[in-house]
Design a protein around this motif. Structure first.
Motif, PDB file in Angstrom:
ATOM      1  N   ILE A   1       6.412  12.852 -18.887  1.00 11.46           N
ATOM      2  CA  ILE A   1       5.156  12.167 -19.170  1.00 11.46           C
ATOM      3  C   ILE A   1       5.317  10.653 -19.059  1.00 11.46           C
ATOM      4  O   ILE A   1       4.401   9.954 -18.607  1.00 11.46           O
ATOM      5  N   THR A   2       6.484  10.148 -19.468  1.00  8.66           N
ATOM      6  CA  THR A   2       6.741   8.724 -19.300  1.00  8.66           C
ATOM      7  C   THR A   2       6.695   8.335 -17.825  1.00  8.66           C
ATOM      8  O   THR A   2       6.075   7.335 -17.441  1.00  8.66           O
ATOM      9  N   ARG A   3       7.348   9.127 -16.985  1.00 10.99           N
ATOM     10  CA  ARG A   3       7.331   8.882 -15.531  1.00 10.99           C
ATOM     11  C   ARG A   3       5.900   8.966 -15.000  1.00 10.99           C
ATOM     12  O   ARG A   3       5.471   8.139 -14.184  1.00 10.99           O
ATOM     13  N   HIS A   4       5.178   9.953 -15.471  1.00 13.55           N
ATOM     14  CA  HIS A   4       3.790  10.143 -15.055  1.00 13.55           C
ATOM     15  C   HIS A   4       2.945   8.908 -15.399  1.00 13.55           C
ATOM     16  O   HIS A   4       2.216   8.382 -14.548  1.00 13.55           O
ATOM     17  N   LEU A   5       3.067   8.418 -16.610  1.00 10.72           N
ATOM     18  CA  LEU A   5       2.235   7.315 -17.072  1.00 10.72           C
ATOM     19  C   LEU A   5       2.557   6.001 -16.358  1.00 10.72           C
ATOM     20  O   LEU A   5       1.655   5.336 -15.836  1.00 10.72           O
ATOM     21  N   TRP A   6       3.836   5.634 -16.338  1.00 13.07           N
ATOM     22  CA  TRP A   6       4.136   4.309 -15.801  1.00 13.07           C
ATOM     23  C   TRP A   6       3.957   4.256 -14.290  1.00 13.07           C
ATOM     24  O   TRP A   6       3.581   3.211 -13.740  1.00 13.07           O
ATOM     25  N   ARG A   7       4.159   5.366 -13.617  1.00 16.92           N
ATOM     26  CA  ARG A   7       3.961   5.336 -12.163  1.00 16.92           C
ATOM     27  C   ARG A   7       2.483   5.313 -11.796  1.00 16.92           C
ATOM     28  O   ARG A   7       2.092   4.646 -10.838  1.00 16.92           O
ATOM     29  N   MET A   8       1.665   6.015 -12.560  1.00 14.31           N
ATOM     30  CA  MET A   8       0.222   5.929 -12.332  1.00 14.31           C
ATOM     31  C   MET A   8      -0.251   4.497 -12.577  1.00 14.31           C
ATOM     32  O   MET A   8      -1.021   3.932 -11.783  1.00 14.31           O
TER      33      MET A   8
ATOM     34  N   LEU B   1       1.777   9.382  -5.972  1.00 17.48           N
ATOM     35  CA  LEU B   1       2.163  10.778  -5.751  1.00 17.48           C
ATOM     36  C   LEU B   1       3.306  11.202  -6.671  1.00 17.48           C
ATOM     37  O   LEU B   1       3.293  12.314  -7.212  1.00 17.48           O
ATOM     38  N   THR B   2       4.289  10.332  -6.849  1.00 19.06           N
ATOM     39  CA  THR B   2       5.413  10.709  -7.715  1.00 19.06           C
ATOM     40  C   THR B   2       4.995  10.739  -9.179  1.00 19.06           C
ATOM     41  O   THR B   2       5.537  11.521  -9.973  1.00 19.06           O
ATOM     42  N   GLY B   3       4.034   9.887  -9.548  1.00 16.54           N
ATOM     43  CA  GLY B   3       3.512   9.941 -10.915  1.00 16.54           C
ATOM     44  C   GLY B   3       2.730  11.220 -11.161  1.00 16.54           C
ATOM     45  O   GLY B   3       2.861  11.851 -12.212  1.00 16.54           O
TER      46      GLY B   3
ATOM     47  N   SER C   1       0.836  -1.211   0.000  1.00 23.35           N
ATOM     48  CA  SER C   1       0.000   0.000   0.000  1.00 23.35           C
ATOM     49  C   SER C   1       0.865   1.253   0.000  1.00 23.35           C
ATOM     50  O   SER C   1       0.575   2.224  -0.712  1.00 23.35           O
ATOM     51  N   LEU C   2       1.936   1.244   0.795  1.00 20.81           N
ATOM     52  CA  LEU C   2       2.835   2.398   0.838  1.00 20.81           C
ATOM     53  C   LEU C   2       3.546   2.595  -0.502  1.00 20.81           C
ATOM     54  O   LEU C   2       3.721   3.731  -0.956  1.00 20.81           O
ATOM     55  N   THR C   3       3.927   1.504  -1.135  1.00 16.46           N
ATOM     56  CA  THR C   3       4.579   1.593  -2.444  1.00 16.46           C
ATOM     57  C   THR C   3       3.623   2.131  -3.492  1.00 16.46           C
ATOM     58  O   THR C   3       3.995   2.970  -4.332  1.00 16.46           O
ATOM     59  N   SER C   4       2.385   1.661  -3.460  1.00 11.27           N
ATOM     60  CA  SER C   4       1.368   2.156  -4.389  1.00 11.27           C
ATOM     61  C   SER C   4       1.113   3.641  -4.177  1.00 11.27           C
ATOM     62  O   SER C   4       0.994   4.411  -5.139  1.00 11.27           O
ATOM     63  N   PHE C   5       1.036   4.055  -2.915  1.00 11.58           N
ATOM     64  CA  PHE C   5       0.824   5.468  -2.580  1.00 11.58           C
ATOM     65  C   PHE C   5       1.989   6.314  -3.085  1.00 11.58           C
ATOM     66  O   PHE C   5       1.794   7.395  -3.656  1.00 11.58           O
ATOM     67  N   HIS C   6       3.207   5.812  -2.887  1.00 13.56           N
ATOM     68  CA  HIS C   6       4.403   6.535  -3.339  1.00 13.56           C
ATOM     69  C   HIS C   6       4.410   6.678  -4.854  1.00 13.56           C
ATOM     70  O   HIS C   6       4.679   7.768  -5.378  1.00 13.56           O
TER      71      HIS C   6
END
Length: 227
Positions: free
Chosen positions: A159-166, A77-79, A69-74
């Protein structure tokens, strides 16, 4: 920690809405009102989903899903911060490596704690499961450090960081729900095909749109990033 009566219902509802928001955000023209609307609904519902998931994990004393859950939350937010342009987003980017480092340390501690239990298991999982999540967090930390120390990240990089982290955040959350907390679903829906379809769908969507931006960015114009 007591578990509120309605938290499972809110958790389930947030998960369903977040999947719809993710599909809309991926499929809509990037930078359009529909894309922004889908993205915002995804972020809000994912915040609810990861927070409620963390609460349930703590109340049920399931350490592994606490770290998931913490990893998903991180990742969420970073995405989000990679596409946003405000002070909060800049602060998230600046301190993101510290957050992922804490999760890495927590995963290592969890592995050591589990290895020292009488049967070498915690909640039915071996120490390796915790070291695995620590490894994922360490990889996130490496990317966090690289991104935070890049003076002027290109649009494709952001945008790549945004997409894959989301997408990664959604993958973790949907995996926890459909493979670990699916008891809230009707029994008729608890089949391997139904349970795996949303998780596989998130993987396919994330991979497709991330690769599209990374290698064919000319075909996915962004009018503007989110505020």
């Amino acid at each position: 920690m007591p578990e509120p009566i309605l938290i499972k219902e809110f958790h389930f509802l947030a998960g369903c809405i977040s999947l719809v928001g993710l599909v809309i955000a991926f499929a809509a023209q990037k930078g359009s009102k529909l894309h922004i609307m889908g993205g915002k609904s995804f972020v809000v519902t994912m915040l609810i989903l990861t927070s409620s998931g963390l609460w349930m994990s703590i109340s049920r004393e399931v350490l592994f899903t606490v770290f998931l859950s913490l990893t998903s939350f991180h990742a969420l937010l970073t995405g989000w911060s990679a596409a946003a342009k405000n002070g909060i987003a800049r602060a998230v980017t600046k301190y993101s490596a510290g957050s992922s480092a804490l999760i890495t340390g927590g995963g290592i501690w969890g592995g050591q704690y589990t290895a020292n239990t009488p049967n070498g298991l915690l909640n039915g999982l071996p120490a390796g499961a915790f070291y695995f999540i620590a490894g994922i967090a360490a990889l996130l930390m490496l990317f966090d450090l690289i991104y935070a120390n890049t003076r002027s990240p290109s649009k494709v990089m952001r945008i790549t960081r945004h997409l894959w982290r989301m997408g990664f955040s959604s993958f973790l959350a949907t995996s926890i729900f459909f493979f670990g907390n699916n008891h809230v679903l009707p029994e008729a829906l608890r089949t391997p095909l139904v349970l795996s379809a949303p998780v596989i769908g998130v993987i396919v969507l994330t991979a497709f749109y991330t690769m599209r931006v990374l290698f064919f960015s000319f075909s996915t114009p962004y009018k503007h990033e989110t505020d």
